[in-house]
Design a protein around this motif. Structure first.
Motif, PDB file in Angstrom:
ATOM      1  N   HIS A  65      41.411 -25.504  33.982  1.00 26.78           N
ATOM      2  CA  HIS A  65      41.416 -25.110  32.570  1.00 26.78           C
ATOM      3  C   HIS A  65      40.159 -25.595  31.860  1.00 26.78           C
TER       4      HIS A  65
ATOM      5  N   GLU B 280      50.092 -33.056  32.032  1.00 24.25           N
ATOM      6  CA  GLU B 280      50.413 -31.962  31.124  1.00 24.25           C
ATOM      7  C   GLU B 280      49.631 -32.156  29.838  1.00 24.25           C
TER       8      GLU B 280
ATOM      9  N   TYR C 130      43.416 -17.587  26.691  1.00 24.47           N
ATOM     10  CA  TYR C 130      44.262 -17.577  25.504  1.00 24.47           C
ATOM     11  C   TYR C 130      43.414 -17.911  24.290  1.00 24.47           C
TER      12      TYR C 130
ATOM     13  N   TYR D 292      42.686 -20.746  31.321  1.00 22.77           N
ATOM     14  CA  TYR D 292      43.732 -21.407  32.109  1.00 22.77           C
ATOM     15  C   TYR D 292      43.956 -20.583  33.360  1.00 22.77           C
TER      16      TYR D 292
ATOM     17  N   ILE E  22      49.726 -24.474  22.413  1.00 28.99           N
ATOM     18  CA  ILE E  22      49.838 -24.138  23.826  1.00 28.99           C
ATOM     19  C   ILE E  22      50.215 -25.403  24.582  1.00 28.99           C
ATOM     20  N   TYR E  23      51.057 -25.255  25.589  1.00 27.90           N
ATOM     21  CA  TYR E  23      51.497 -26.371  26.429  1.00 27.90           C
ATOM     22  C   TYR E  23      51.315 -25.924  27.870  1.00 27.90           C
ATOM     23  N   TYR E  24      50.627 -26.735  28.684  1.00 28.90           N
ATOM     24  CA  TYR E  24      50.387 -26.311  30.057  1.00 28.90           C
ATOM     25  C   TYR E  24      50.298 -27.491  31.011  1.00 28.90           C
ATOM     26  N   ASP E  25      50.501 -27.168  32.292  1.00 33.41           N
ATOM     27  CA  ASP E  25      50.300 -28.141  33.366  1.00 33.41           C
ATOM     28  C   ASP E  25      48.803 -28.222  33.614  1.00 33.41           C
ATOM     29  N   SER E  26      48.238 -29.416  33.540  1.00 34.94           N
ATOM     30  CA  SER E  26      46.788 -29.550  33.652  1.00 34.94           C
ATOM     31  C   SER E  26      46.293 -29.577  35.087  1.00 34.94           C
TER      32      SER E  26
END
Length: 195
Positions: free
Chosen positions: A175, A140, A159, A154, A167-171
């Motif tokens: 991306h 993440e 974005y 992503y 921003i917070y995301y599952d890597s």
């Protein structure tokens, strides 16, 4: 960074301590084995500015954290990093194309903290000159824009973030991020990658 090949030297040291050949390690990471052998040899020789994705894959195959390649040293339970103590740790390209132009300059905020589960960095993000190559790895990421503006591709979405946005995301989802416009952006990034 003080030693231009510190990442490659640490990969080789850990690999040799594990009793693994370059071929063994190459077979343990995703992708074509011959290409992986060339990548590992280039990294260990210091001939290649690494991309973050293969470093995470190599770290996982070796059973270590990403920080083991960057700044892993024996340290205390509490690590204080003063703004005057932040040295540039490493430079990375945004993709694994064998390019020598770095797009990301990482400044570790957890140097000397052993056994950590997160990798916090201040990162200078350069504008991307060309087609964005999406990367993917387990874990993440949390990104907070401190200065400038960035664009995060992503999956199929894009974005745009300005100073103060996060921003917070599952890597694991493909991306890529780069600065918008002509200037460099500065971000706080916290990366979690399971070992």
């Amino acid at each position: 960074m003080p030693n231009a090949n510190i990442v490659g030297l640490r990969i080789r040291t850990i690999r040799e301590k594990r009793g693994m050949s370059v071929d063994d390690l190459a077979a343990s990471i995703p992708g074509e084995k011959d290409g992986n052998v060339k990548l590992i040899e280039s990294l260990e020789k210091g001939d290649l500015v690494p991309s973050l994705t293969p470093l995470l894959q190599i770290a996982r195959a070796l059973g270590v954290r990403l920080g083991s390649f960057l700044d892993d040293q024996v340290g205390n339970a509490v690590i204080l990093t003063k703004s005057t103590d932040m040295a540039e740790t490493s430079r990375f390209v945004g993709s694994n194309l064998g390019e020598h132009k770095a797009e990301l300059a990482f400044h570790s905020l957890a140097a000397n903290k052993s056994d950590r589960h997160m990798e916090p960095f201040l990162i200078d993000v350069k504008p991307h000159g060309g087609e964005a190559i999406l990367s993917t790895h387990e874990g993440e990421e949390f990104i907070f824009v401190l200065d400038g503006a960035i664009e995060v591709a992503y999956g199929k979405d894009v974005y745009r973030l300005s100073a103060g946005d996060s921003i917070y995301y599952d890597s694991i989802v493909p991306h890529h991020l780069h600065a918008q416009g002509d200037g460099t952006a500065k971000i706080l990034a916290v990366v979690y990658a399971p070992a």
